[in-house]
Write an enzyme that holds these catalytic residues in place. Sequence first.
Site, PDB file in Angstrom:
ATOM      1  CB  CYS A 124      44.965  58.941  46.074  1.00 44.47           C
ATOM      2  SG  CYS A 124      46.415  59.102  45.310  1.00 44.47           S
ATOM      3  CB  CYS A 134      49.204  60.544  43.662  1.00 45.27           C
ATOM      4  SG  CYS A 134      48.513  59.322  42.399  1.00 45.27           S
ATOM      5  CE  LYS A 200      48.357  52.771  42.845  1.00 49.62           C
ATOM      6  NZ  LYS A 200      47.557  53.946  43.178  1.00 49.62           N
ATOM      7  NE  ARG A 210      46.304  55.934  36.178  1.00 48.25           N
ATOM      8  CZ  ARG A 210      47.691  55.370  35.720  1.00 48.25           C
ATOM      9  NH1 ARG A 210      48.272  56.074  34.731  1.00 48.25           N
ATOM     10  NH2 ARG A 210      48.353  55.234  36.816  1.00 48.25           N
ATOM     11  NE  ARG A 222      48.452  57.474  38.937  1.00 49.16           N
ATOM     12  CZ  ARG A 222      47.838  58.909  38.492  1.00 49.16           C
ATOM     13  NH1 ARG A 222      48.545  59.977  38.548  1.00 49.16           N
ATOM     14  NH2 ARG A 222      46.645  58.902  38.305  1.00 49.16           N
ATOM     15  CE  LYS A 253      45.863  49.867  42.120  1.00 47.97           C
ATOM     16  NZ  LYS A 253      45.677  51.166  42.606  1.00 47.97           N
TER      17      LYS A 253
HETATM   18  C1  PBG Z   1      44.429  56.293  42.730  1.00 44.13           C
HETATM   19  C2  PBG Z   1      44.446  54.849  42.395  1.00 44.13           C
HETATM   20  C3  PBG Z   1      44.603  54.299  41.433  1.00 44.13           C
HETATM   21  C4  PBG Z   1      43.890  52.767  41.480  1.00 44.13           C
HETATM   22  C5  PBG Z   1      43.699  52.606  42.921  1.00 44.13           C
HETATM   23  N1  PBG Z   1      43.803  54.003  43.338  1.00 44.13           N
HETATM   24  C6  PBG Z   1      45.010  54.603  39.893  1.00 44.13           C
HETATM   25  C7  PBG Z   1      46.431  55.030  39.684  1.00 44.13           C
HETATM   26  O1  PBG Z   1      47.073  55.044  40.579  1.00 44.13           O
HETATM   27  O2  PBG Z   1      46.519  55.770  38.692  1.00 44.13           O
HETATM   28  C8  PBG Z   1      43.797  51.992  40.358  1.00 44.13           C
HETATM   29  C9  PBG Z   1      42.696  50.943  40.660  1.00 44.13           C
HETATM   30  C10 PBG Z   1      42.346  50.112  39.620  1.00 44.13           C
HETATM   31  O3  PBG Z   1      42.960  50.194  38.270  1.00 44.13           O
HETATM   32  O4  PBG Z   1      41.474  49.264  39.324  1.00 44.13           O
HETATM   33  N2  PBG Z   1      45.988  56.635  43.187  1.00 44.13           N
HETATM   34 ZN    ZN Z   2      46.400  58.817  43.206  1.00 45.30          ZN
END
Ligand code: PBG
Ligand code: ZN
Length: 332
Positions: A124, A134, A200, A210, A222, A253
Amino acid sequence: MEPNMSYPSYRPRRMRATERMRTFVRETSLQVTDLVYPLFVEEGSGLKVPVDSMPGVHRFSPDRLVEEVDELRELGIDTVLLFGVPVHKDAIGSSAWDDGGVVQQAVREIKRHDPGFCVITDVCLCEYTDHGHCGKLREDGSVDNDATLELLAREAVSHVHAGADMVAPSDMMDGRVGAIRSALDMAGFTDVPILSYAVKYASAYYGPFRDAAGSAPGFGDRRGYQMDPANSDEALREAYLDIGEGADAIMVKPALAYLDVLQRVTEAYRFPTFAYNVSGEYALVKAAAERGWVDERRIVLESLLSIKRAGACAVITYHAKDAARWLAEGDA
Ligand code: PBG
Ligand code: ZN
């Protein structure tokens, strides 16, 4: 079975009365090989920095990562999901595809130390962009889907070049699995699988992550690219697209607030489906356990088992090390 079908003599408690009877009728199991541990790697040396909002979790510099890998091995955990915390950030996240970048260094260190250890890398741009989104932005601040695909593909190829066993795109751009697949194939990596974060959600449960990764968006949120928590038919469409583009495994997720979605996706496609028990889910349990309000061991093992029961083939979780210890004690 019809819901109103009745077996007048059936008394379920007979098969619950002793542990031996219970093991005969147990439908789901949780094993250490189901677990994947997320690992944050920060540019620099000699670093092992605790993450405040995630007790027990640290950010390691590449040179200190192997200490953690050894500890995981001892617990029977043989797979990590790597996240990079770079020094340099810019508008397009260019250190993401730097062959000397922090994730690339980390993969090489782990593979040099323990070649059989399985390394999945998160693909990412949000950790690498100065705006924290992202993907690449347009002038109006929206994420330019198609311009981002090429950058993600470069990042994935660079990770695999460093030795990654599998890449896991988490950006939620449309078409990125196909773009990454063809880039890997063109680079000769036809055998390296893609684990797609297909489903997701735009979730508040990512807050502690974050903080750990320094990847909070500098403006906005997002919701323009991650899924609306109100939707689950859409999850089936997302999974369908990613499988069609060549994903080898997919992911749902977060996990616990989305077990219904996990179950629908696994029943619809019978496709290898990982679940990500995310940072906020971990933090909630840790905070309550620290106060003595819940039994951490029982809460964690029950939650992870429930994620398996809903259909996951594997669980990515910050609880992995504790769970491995408890499973070894034979207390599932
Ligand atoms: C990056 C990403 C995120 C997570 C995994 N890859 C954060 C987001 O999308 O803001 C979250 C993982 C977690 O909260 O444990 N895109
Ligand atoms: Zn990301």
